[in-house]
Enzyme design. Structure first.
Site, PDB file in Angstrom:
ATOM      1  CB  SER A 228       1.833 -55.275  47.941  1.00 10.18           C
ATOM      2  OG  SER A 228       0.502 -55.106  48.343  1.00 10.18           O
ATOM      3  CB  SER A 266       0.382 -58.674  51.740  1.00 13.72           C
ATOM      4  OG  SER A 266       1.609 -58.505  51.072  1.00 13.72           O
ATOM      5  CG  ASP A 268       2.397 -61.134  49.177  1.00 14.16           C
ATOM      6  OD1 ASP A 268       2.903 -60.002  49.263  1.00 14.16           O
ATOM      7  OD2 ASP A 268       1.877 -61.706  50.141  1.00 14.16           O
TER       8      ASP A 268
END
Length: 359
Positions: A228, A266, A268
């Site tokens: 991340s 992830s 983001d």
């Protein structure tokens, strides 16, 4: 140097007037390697006079306390904390307590904003060691000066492209002909992909990249693509929440330049805010609030500054990181000699000295 725009004097998010940053680092025993980073977006009472803000989600696999109210009101009413994945709730509770102690606060509900990345490879985040003392240290020591980067604060246990990453920051100054504004970015990296620096294929040449095991048909998939990143963008340009949404989206373009592709696993996130005092409207009142706002045409230089500052902030996190090890595992810093060899080979160093205005 990344791009063409000049950096601020500190090359940090604190080049944006009013922004302060503080860290608290927790390294204890054989498995505590974590911390918290605080970003205070402006002076005064943020609850009674919040700053315009927006949140953009590139890929939403993460825990971000306070997200929906930012997108509902288009405002930020507390500092932003970054910490470890399972520490967000204890950190949010401590942030709430700190906010209530600030001058001018009464008995109101408050929306603490806390983001995270997963440092579990070297940190026992299940121990939940980020609480009152750590949060108060980060907030009360926050300053407008240089920002410590790498393996510090919320970046103690995190990575970037399977090398050690952490906290990184950068800034860009626009000349008066492009508005004269400042853009600053701070990142907490913990993501993967194929590292590219100024176009040089670093990850490929150093043999560390996503899907290497499958492509070379050997070894075990270590999921180097997952992870991340939290990106915080500040500017002194007078922007509405809608304009900040547009700015926040450009941070993802800076992330992409480094070699990330925002994998399924992830988280983001981009939080963008304006520190311009003329756009901080009071929380209460029945009269219309009139504030300056840039035209759409004037936004493009800010977009460029955001992309460049985000890209460089990620690189700075990697350059400044030091190896961190615990009983749980190890995050090794990128080998700088090998990295410099690749960068020199591809001619991507010293752009600031080689770029000629006449060419």
């Amino acid at each position: 140097m990344v791009g063409v725009l000049p950096t601020g004097p500190l090359n940090a998010i604190t080049d944006v007037e009013g922004v302060r940053v503080g860290h608290s680092t927790r390294i204890e025993g054989d498995d505590i390697r974590t911390g918290v980073t605080a970003i205070i977006p402006g002076p005064g009472n943020l609850y009674t006079h919040p700053v315009p803000a927006w949140l953009y989600v590139g890929n939403g696999y993460g825990k971000l306390v306070g997200a929906t109210q930012i997108q509902e009101f288009g405002e930020l009413e507390t500092p932003v904390l970054l910490t470890c994945t399972l520490c967000v709730w204890s950190a949010a509770n401590a942030l709430k307590e700190w906010v209530y102690e600030q001058p001018g606060m009464g008995e109101h509900t408050v929306n603490p904003v806390v983001g995270e990345t997963n440092d579990g490879a070297v940190n026992n985040m299940w121990a939940d060691v980020i609480g009152h003392d750590e949060v108060y240290e980060a907030l009360n020591t926050a300053s407008s000066g240089p920002v410590a980067e790498g393996s510090v604060g919320a970046g103690v246990g995190t990575q970037a492209f399977a090398w050690k990453g952490g906290i990184g920051t950068s800034s860009r100054l626009l000349p008066q002909s492009l508005g004269g504004y400042t853009v600053g970015v701070l990142v907490q990296t913990n993501f993967g992909g194929v590292l590219t620096m100024n176009g040089a294929p670093v990850g490929r040449e150093l043999g560390q990249y996503s899907y290497r095991a499958q492509l070379e048909k050997k070894g075990v998939d270590d999921r180097q693509e997952d992870g991340s990143i939290m990106m915080v963008v500040a500017t002194d340009a007078p922007l509405t929440a809608r304009a900040l949404d547009r700015v926040a989206k450009r941070a993802m373009m800076g992330l992409a330049r480094t070699g990330s592709f925002a994998s399924n696993g992830s988280g983001d996130y981009v939080i963008a805010f304006s520190t311009n005092p003329d756009v901080r409207r009071p929380r209460e009142g029945m009269e219309p609030f009139v504030a300056p706002s840039l035209t759409n045409e004037a936004m493009s230089p800010l977009f460029a500054a955001t992309v460049e500052a985000t890209e460089e902030a990620i690189y700075n996190a990697i350059f400044k990181a030091t190896t961190v090890e615990s009983s749980r595992g190890k995050r090794e810093a990128i080998p700088l000699d090998d990295l410099m060899r690749v960068l020199k080979k591809h001619g991507v160093l010293n752009w600031d000295r080689e770029m000629s205005p006449g060419n």
